[in-house]
Write a protein that holds these residues in place. Structure first.
Motif, PDB file in Angstrom:
ATOM      1  N   PHE A 281       0.836  -1.204   0.000  1.00 44.78           N
ATOM      2  CA  PHE A 281       0.000   0.000   0.000  1.00 44.78           C
ATOM      3  C   PHE A 281       0.870   1.253   0.000  1.00 44.78           C
ATOM      4  O   PHE A 281       0.679   2.161  -0.825  1.00 44.78           O
ATOM      5  N   ASN A 282       1.838   1.314   0.905  1.00 42.06           N
ATOM      6  CA  ASN A 282       2.659   2.523   1.054  1.00 42.06           C
ATOM      7  C   ASN A 282       3.500   2.801  -0.185  1.00 42.06           C
ATOM      8  O   ASN A 282       3.616   3.953  -0.632  1.00 42.06           O
ATOM      9  N   GLY A 288       0.329   9.095  -5.315  1.00 40.78           N
ATOM     10  CA  GLY A 288      -0.987   8.888  -5.902  1.00 40.78           C
ATOM     11  C   GLY A 288      -2.089   9.505  -5.064  1.00 40.78           C
ATOM     12  O   GLY A 288      -1.851  10.423  -4.264  1.00 40.78           O
ATOM     13  N   ASN A 289      -3.300   8.980  -5.194  1.00 38.29           N
ATOM     14  CA  ASN A 289      -4.455   9.505  -4.479  1.00 38.29           C
ATOM     15  C   ASN A 289      -5.083   8.390  -3.654  1.00 38.29           C
ATOM     16  O   ASN A 289      -5.650   7.441  -4.204  1.00 38.29           O
ATOM     17  N   PRO A 293      -7.631   4.737   3.318  1.00 39.02           N
ATOM     18  CA  PRO A 293      -6.410   4.286   3.980  1.00 39.02           C
ATOM     19  C   PRO A 293      -6.562   2.868   4.516  1.00 39.02           C
ATOM     20  O   PRO A 293      -7.677   2.407   4.792  1.00 39.02           O
ATOM     21  N   MET A 294      -5.449   2.170   4.682  1.00 41.12           N
ATOM     22  CA  MET A 294      -5.491   0.829   5.252  1.00 41.12           C
ATOM     23  C   MET A 294      -6.111   0.889   6.650  1.00 41.12           C
ATOM     24  O   MET A 294      -5.739   1.712   7.481  1.00 41.12           O
ATOM     25  N   GLU A 305      -7.563   1.300  -0.343  1.00 37.85           N
ATOM     26  CA  GLU A 305      -7.858   1.520  -1.757  1.00 37.85           C
ATOM     27  C   GLU A 305      -7.220   2.828  -2.191  1.00 37.85           C
ATOM     28  O   GLU A 305      -7.216   3.818  -1.451  1.00 37.85           O
ATOM     29  N   PHE A 306      -6.683   2.878  -3.420  1.00 37.33           N
ATOM     30  CA  PHE A 306      -6.022   4.091  -3.901  1.00 37.33           C
ATOM     31  C   PHE A 306      -5.849   4.034  -5.407  1.00 37.33           C
ATOM     32  O   PHE A 306      -6.017   2.975  -6.047  1.00 37.33           O
ATOM     33  N   THR A 307      -5.514   5.189  -5.981  1.00 37.72           N
ATOM     34  CA  THR A 307      -5.102   5.301  -7.380  1.00 37.72           C
ATOM     35  C   THR A 307      -3.642   5.721  -7.388  1.00 37.72           C
ATOM     36  O   THR A 307      -3.275   6.693  -6.714  1.00 37.72           O
TER      37      THR A 307
END
Length: 322
Positions: A281-282, A288-289, A293-294, A305-307
């Motif tokens: 994740f990190n 990104g965006n 957050p975890m 979740e992220f882009t």
């Protein structure tokens, strides 16, 4: 099954204030997002069969959310929320007023000041809300308009949204063996698409097969799903080649989704350890965006979740062992 989540609705006429205390079976980050991200707000904010439609939202001090409550016949009632204070994951406040569709405030209708406070304990989140009106007449008018019943239904919609999004992930994840999947969203065509993929790859659906929105239990804690989306696909999993899994869901407009190319697919990584989930994740989200957050979710997973900075959508899902 009876809903045991705490709900308290109190009217204090001496201060022209409504006090609401509501508990949710989810981590604080998830509930905070549900109250502050317009795409999620539009899926639960309006009492059924009405729908919420946000024209724009800038969640910042001095920013606004301009939205409408829309009836099944297309009747629209517009409102504005002006954000006056924000303390991330803890509290936010806004001024709420009725408007016309050009965003002009209607001074003949009640306006109010909202103060929302979020707290967490043992995987549960409690939201304390105070709604203060300018006068007793305004308070009594909004109560006569059915605010208690309407807001109660909206909060129950949020319970339903939480379950619809996350309940099946635990059911279909039976071990901690690492795997990679692609998560696909469709505007009502998930079943057609996955039957096509099934024929091409000559494999079978795993887990519980095709599960539908109509499979969500209807009880005191989970209001009935709208008839128009009951047959739509809530979740499906199909192995293709090389151990890769396709997952899919319908994202119906009736629940506030607006799909665009680029936002309808995520790569979902399911690592073997919590530390590896954090590392992925990190490192992948750097620059990104981050949209979620975890965090430990009530359904037993550690999820985010992220882009990324190249515009690719990712999910990280570590399923804790029972």
């Amino acid at each position: 099954m009876k809903n045991t989540l705490l709900f308290d609705f109190t009217v204090d006429k001496s201060t022209n204030t409504v006090f609401v205390k509501r508990e949710f079976n989810a981590e604080l980050a998830l509930v905070w997002d549900a109250f502050t991200i317009p795409e999620i707000l539009d899926q639960w904010w309006a009492p059924q069969p009405w729908k919420s439609k946000t024209k724009y939202m800038n969640f910042a001090v001095g920013g606004r959310r301009f939205y409408a409550m829309v009836s099944p016949e297309g009747e629209e009632h517009w409102s504005v929320q002006e954000f006056t204070a924000i303390n991330p994951k803890t509290n936010f406040e806004f001024y709420d007023a009725f408007t016309d569709k050009e965003e002009n405030i209607n001074s003949e209708w009640p306006s109010s000041d909202w103060d929302l406070n979020f707290s967490k304990q043992d995987g549960m989140t409690t939201v304390h809300i105070s709604i203060k009106h300018k006068s007793l007449a305004d308070l009594e008018k909004i109560i006569q308009m059915g605010f208690k019943d309407g807001f109660t239904m909206a909060l129950e919609n949020l319970d339903q949204y939480i379950e619809a999004q996350f309940k099946l992930r635990k059911q279909n994840r039976t071990s901690n063996k690492a795997r990679v999947s692609s998560y696909l969203n469709f505007d009502g065509k998930t079943e057609e698409a996955f039957l096509f993929y099934k024929e091409v790859f000559k494999t079978e659906f795993i887990g519980k097969g095709i599960e539908r929105f109509g499979d969500i239990p209807s009880d005191a804690g989970h209001p009935p799903v709208a008839d128009g989306i009951k047959k739509m696909v809530l979740h499906v999993e199909l192995p293709i080649i090389g151990g890769h899994i396709l997952m899919g869901t319908d994202a119906p407009k009736e629940m506030g989704f607006t799909l665009t190319k680029g936002s309808n697919m995520h790569i979902c990584l399911e690592p073997e350890t919590r530390n590896e989930a954090d590392r992925l994740f990190n490192e992948l989200s750097a620059g990104g965006n981050i949209t979620m957050p975890m965090a430990d979710m009530f359904f037993g997973a550690y999820f985010g979740e992220f882009t990324d900075r190249f515009g690719i959508n990712w999910m990280i899902n570590y399923q804790n062992k029972d």
